[in-house]
Scaffold this motif. Structure first.
Motif, mmCIF file in Angstrom:
data_model
loop_
_atom_site.group_PDB
_atom_site.id
_atom_site.type_symbol
_atom_site.label_atom_id
_atom_site.label_comp_id
_atom_site.label_asym_id
_atom_site.label_seq_id
_atom_site.Cartn_x
_atom_site.Cartn_y
_atom_site.Cartn_z
ATOM 1 N N ARG A 269 2.829 -23.414 -26.260
ATOM 2 C CA ARG A 269 4.180 -23.931 -25.999
ATOM 3 C C ARG A 269 5.239 -22.839 -26.139
ATOM 4 O O ARG A 269 6.170 -22.754 -25.343
ATOM 5 C CB ARG A 269 4.485 -25.098 -26.948
ATOM 6 N N LEU B 169 13.709 -31.726 -24.867
ATOM 7 C CA LEU B 169 12.739 -30.704 -25.257
ATOM 8 C C LEU B 169 12.117 -31.012 -26.611
ATOM 9 O O LEU B 169 10.934 -30.792 -26.833
ATOM 10 C CB LEU B 169 13.415 -29.337 -25.339
ATOM 11 N N LEU B 170 12.944 -31.531 -27.538
ATOM 12 C CA LEU B 170 12.458 -31.732 -28.902
ATOM 13 C C LEU B 170 11.428 -32.852 -28.994
ATOM 14 O O LEU B 170 10.781 -33.006 -30.022
ATOM 15 C CB LEU B 170 13.631 -32.000 -29.846
ATOM 16 N N ALA B 171 11.277 -33.645 -27.916
ATOM 17 C CA ALA B 171 10.183 -34.615 -27.909
ATOM 18 C C ALA B 171 8.867 -33.916 -27.595
ATOM 19 O O ALA B 171 7.801 -34.458 -27.832
ATOM 20 C CB ALA B 171 10.455 -35.713 -26.884
ATOM 21 N N ALA B 172 8.955 -32.694 -27.044
ATOM 22 C CA ALA B 172 7.736 -31.991 -26.623
ATOM 23 C C ALA B 172 7.391 -30.813 -27.529
ATOM 24 O O ALA B 172 6.230 -30.462 -27.667
ATOM 25 C CB ALA B 172 7.886 -31.498 -25.186
ATOM 26 N N VAL B 173 8.404 -30.183 -28.125
ATOM 27 C CA VAL B 173 8.159 -28.987 -28.932
ATOM 28 C C VAL B 173 8.916 -29.105 -30.254
ATOM 29 O O VAL B 173 9.863 -29.872 -30.365
ATOM 30 C CB VAL B 173 8.624 -27.708 -28.203
ATOM 31 N N THR B 174 8.485 -28.318 -31.247
ATOM 32 C CA THR B 174 9.214 -28.321 -32.518
ATOM 33 C C THR B 174 10.396 -27.353 -32.403
ATOM 34 O O THR B 174 10.370 -26.431 -31.586
ATOM 35 C CB THR B 174 8.315 -27.862 -33.671
ATOM 36 N N LEU C 299 9.743 -40.094 -32.791
ATOM 37 C CA LEU C 299 9.323 -38.918 -32.027
ATOM 38 C C LEU C 299 9.125 -37.695 -32.910
ATOM 39 O O LEU C 299 8.762 -36.632 -32.424
ATOM 40 C CB LEU C 299 10.356 -38.599 -30.946
ATOM 41 N N ILE D 158 11.475 -36.059 -34.446
ATOM 42 C CA ILE D 158 12.636 -35.156 -34.415
ATOM 43 C C ILE D 158 13.366 -35.226 -35.758
ATOM 44 O O ILE D 158 13.852 -34.224 -36.262
ATOM 45 C CB ILE D 158 13.566 -35.524 -33.242
ATOM 46 N N ARG E 99 2.574 -34.934 -29.555
ATOM 47 C CA ARG E 99 3.600 -34.657 -28.548
ATOM 48 C C ARG E 99 3.057 -34.697 -27.135
ATOM 49 O O ARG E 99 3.802 -34.804 -26.181
ATOM 50 C CB ARG E 99 4.249 -33.303 -28.830
ATOM 51 N N VAL F 214 3.418 -38.683 -25.827
ATOM 52 C CA VAL F 214 4.658 -39.450 -25.725
ATOM 53 C C VAL F 214 5.567 -38.857 -24.662
ATOM 54 O O VAL F 214 5.536 -37.659 -24.381
ATOM 55 C CB VAL F 214 5.420 -39.507 -27.068
ATOM 56 N N TYR G 229 9.796 -39.233 -23.140
ATOM 57 C CA TYR G 229 11.088 -39.581 -23.728
ATOM 58 C C TYR G 229 12.193 -39.447 -22.691
ATOM 59 O O TYR G 229 12.331 -38.406 -22.057
ATOM 60 C CB TYR G 229 11.340 -38.645 -24.917
ATOM 61 N N LEU H 185 8.664 -29.211 -18.062
ATOM 62 C CA LEU H 185 8.641 -30.212 -19.137
ATOM 63 C C LEU H 185 7.246 -30.805 -19.290
ATOM 64 O O LEU H 185 6.762 -31.014 -20.396
ATOM 65 C CB LEU H 185 9.682 -31.300 -18.866
ATOM 66 N N LEU I 63 4.987 -28.407 -21.111
ATOM 67 C CA LEU I 63 5.253 -28.389 -22.549
ATOM 68 C C LEU I 63 4.491 -29.499 -23.254
ATOM 69 O O LEU I 63 4.127 -29.382 -24.418
ATOM 70 C CB LEU I 63 6.753 -28.540 -22.831
ATOM 71 N N HIS I 64 4.259 -30.612 -22.533
ATOM 72 C CA HIS I 64 3.479 -31.712 -23.110
ATOM 73 C C HIS I 64 1.978 -31.496 -22.914
ATOM 74 O O HIS I 64 1.200 -32.424 -23.117
ATOM 75 C CB HIS I 64 3.875 -33.032 -22.458
#
Lengths: 315, 323
Positions: A5, A116-121, B54, B56, B78, B81, B83, B103, B106-107
């Motif tokens: 990522r 983005l924060l749903a996919a990466v830290t 999620l 966050i 991650r 899910v 979003y 995107l 990234l998942h």
């Protein structure tokens, strides 16, 4: 932390930046402007230097220069090269740090960051961006050096400078060990400024926010060595520069300039690198926490007091 | 498909910001393959709750557990899910297709498949020719469609849609409602957050309704309506003296609350003890009233919410300070 990522984020930012006209113009115009002024000053302001170099055959270049510089040709060439590289590295650190800040503010302002924060830290996000802009900064430095060399080769003949032999001389006397150490200062200094910028960017609401002055806390000390380079030229043992060699944001500039223009003991290099490395680690931790809290606070820029509270709170 | 198996369990979750209780001790579960409504007015704590689901935000107390492979895990996967945030935006100067592919990768989605799926979804939402366009060239509504695609492209098990209808015109609202039904048919679990209760009532299987950080209603929609529900009867009849009707209501133990009473029509609120059938039976026995129209309806979820909140506040007022 997922390397895949982080790599994807870095790749995305590199591709986007390489497409931006601002970046391309800056990368190409910057050295042209600098070199242009150097050449013009040689042509118009220093006719005696031009006279000394003009019309020399390659074999005559070295003795002529040695005579002009009082014998220590290697010392002068290596000092000039080291100074040029410290200048380039410092510029790249500051500009890349600013790119990180702008990039993060824009991502927060556009709200893209929440998706983005749903996919990466948050840490993967910052790491990817810092790596991307660091790599782009090195690319910029390489372009500047390449443009400089190309300009020397292309323009040299027109002003009567034997450019190939001059380039050979520069390569032969280049202070490679120093430049390797500079690369360390560059890497650590960039990490320090870039992570600071990432944390700072997360606390701002837009690129033109009045709160951006907060970033000067770090930018001004980082620039101090360049602003006071005259002091160092007059007094290589300057107390100011000895102090700045241990003030984290100023360390890269102070040490690179000192190493270029004066003798510095190896233990001082090691000690300043240790201080820089430790403070960079600390900065990465603090900035990471500030980023995590700040990046989703919309509406208003955070005050210094709030930022300090975020930095101390437990994860 | 096992409809009863939970995919996600929120257990006693609490979150506080600078002295403000955003979410207080909220629990519920979302089951595999359902459309689950997370409802409540603005400021009820929905987005904070979603951010905790999620990963966050971290809850101050309680926990969120996922059951993707049956066994529980606290970290949200991650990869699994999707979003659509309420605070949404995309990279204005990047292209639609590359953004969607980025995107999705990234998942953990494979880039080539991401490109195929992006093309499919853009076509499906009438944006087939926009793949290579820059995002800023798209209208707001189109951008929202692209953001919707970004939430579902990587085929997540759970897709979280936070206020997906805000800013949409009515035809697009209908399109999004239809898309949500389609996702559920494909086996995706949908967590749908909205303050527009009347709009989402038609797609949700089960709901949790929040108010000021607390859970005030929870369960299958039909059950909530049954338990909290009263009925409203609207009658039109041949002219009759209102007093006669009032007398009939008083003597029959119907205990109905009169919302409106006129010579030719009336609106009555039937309490829970009086099912529609009992009311009809009583009505049939009364020879003095000649009905022309009868409508007995359940209240909307919004109406129930308003009553429950009003009731809770009244109780809180009587009991003094709340915890």
């Amino acid at each position: 932390m997922s390397l895949r990522r982080v790599g994807a984020i870095a790749g995305w930012e590199v591709r986007g930046t390489l497409q931006s006209k601002q970046f391309i113009a800056f990368t190409l115009l910057m050295p042209l402007i600098m070199l242009g002024s150097v050449f013009l000053s040689i042509v118009f302001a220093a006719p005696e230097l031009r006279g000394a170099l003009a019309g020399l055959s390659p074999e005559e270049l070295r003795p002529q220069l040695e005579a002009a510089l009082g014998g220590d040709l290697e010392g002068v060439v290596s000092a000039v090269l080291a100074a040029i590289f410290s200048f380039i590295f410092l510029l790249v650190v500051l500009f890349s740090g600013t790119f990180v800040l702008q990039n993060i503010v824009r991502e927060k302002q556009s709200r893209a960051v929440e998706r983005l924060l749903a996919a990466v830290t948050p840490r993967e996000l910052i790491t990817g961006k810092i790596l991307a802009f660091g790599a782009l900064g090195l690319l910029q430095a390489a372009v500047w050096v390449a443009v400089g060399a190309a300009a020397l080769l292309l323009v040299g003949p027109y002003v009567g400078v034997p450019s190939w032999p001059l380039l050979g001389l520069l390569l032969a006397y280049a202070p490679w060990e120093k430049l390797a150490v500079f690369l360390l200062y560059f890497a650590l200094g960039y990490l320090f400024i870039a992570s600071f910028s990432a944390g700072m960017g997360a606390t701002l609401t837009d690129v033109f926010s009045g709160q951006q002055f907060q970033s000067l806390i770090v930018m001004i000390p980082a620039l101090l060595p360049l602003m006071f380079v005259n002091v160092l030229l007059n007094d290589p043992e300057s107390a100011l520069f000895r102090v700045l060699s241990y003030v984290p944001p100023a360390i890269p500039g102070a040490m690179m300039l000192r190493m270029s223009l004066a003798a510095v003991s190896p233990w001082e290099v090691v000690a300043s690198l240790a201080v820089l490395a430790a403070s960079t680690l600390l900065m990465i931790r603090l900035a990471g926490k500030i980023f995590e809290v700040g990046i989703l606070m919309y509406g208003k820029a955070a005050s210094l007091k709030e930022i300090w509270r975020w930095a101390r709170q437990k994860p | 498909m096992v409809a009863e198996a939970p995919l996600l369990r929120v257990e006693g979750v609490t979150k506080r910001f600078d002295g403000v209780q955003a979410v207080r001790d909220v629990s519920f579960e979302v089951r595999r393959g359902e459309v689950f409504g997370l409802l409540g007015p603005n400021g009820a704590g929905k987005t904070t709750l979603i951010r905790m689901i999620l990963g966050i935000f971290r809850p101050d107390a309680g926990r969120v557990r996922f059951f993707f492979e049956g066994e529980a895990r606290e970290a949200p996967s991650r990869e699994r899910v999707g979003y659509l945030p309420e605070e949404r935006g995309l990279y204005e100067d990047r292209r639609v297709g590359e953004t969607l592919v980025y995107l999705a990768t990234l998942h953990g989605f494979e880039p080539r498949r991401a490109r195929e799926r992006a093309a499919y979804w853009l076509e499906r939402l009438g944006l087939g020719d926009r793949f290579h366009r820059r995002i800023r060239e798209l209208s707001k509504g189109m951008q929202q469609k692209v953001q919707f695609i970004a939430a579902v492209l990587h085929e997540p098990d759970l897709v979280v849609l936070d206020e997906p209808f805000s800013g949409l015109d009515p035809p697009s609202q209908d399109l999004f409602l239809e898309l949500i039904r389609e996702l559920a048919r494909r086996g995706m679990t949908v967590l749908l957050s909205s303050h527009q209760m009347n709009l989402v009532e038609s797609v949700c299987d089960r709901v949790v309704v929040m108010h000021r950080g607390r859970r005030v209603l929870y369960g299958p929609l039909s059950q909530i309506k049954r338990e909290h529900g009263f009925h409203v009867a609207r009658l039109r009849y041949a002219p009759v003296e209102p007093e006669a009707l009032r007398a009939w209501l008083a003597t029959n133990g119907l205990n109905a609350q009169i919302l409106a009473l006129e010579r030719t029509w009336a609106e009555l609120r039937l309490p829970r003890e009086v099912p529609p059938k009992a009311f009809l039976a009583a009505l049939v026995r009364n020879s003095a009233i000649e009905p022309e129209e009868i409508a007995i309806t359940q209240p909307s979820l919004h109406r129930i919410f308003v009553e429950v909140v009003k009731g809770a506040e009244a109780t809180a007022g009587e009991g003094g300070a709340t915890a």
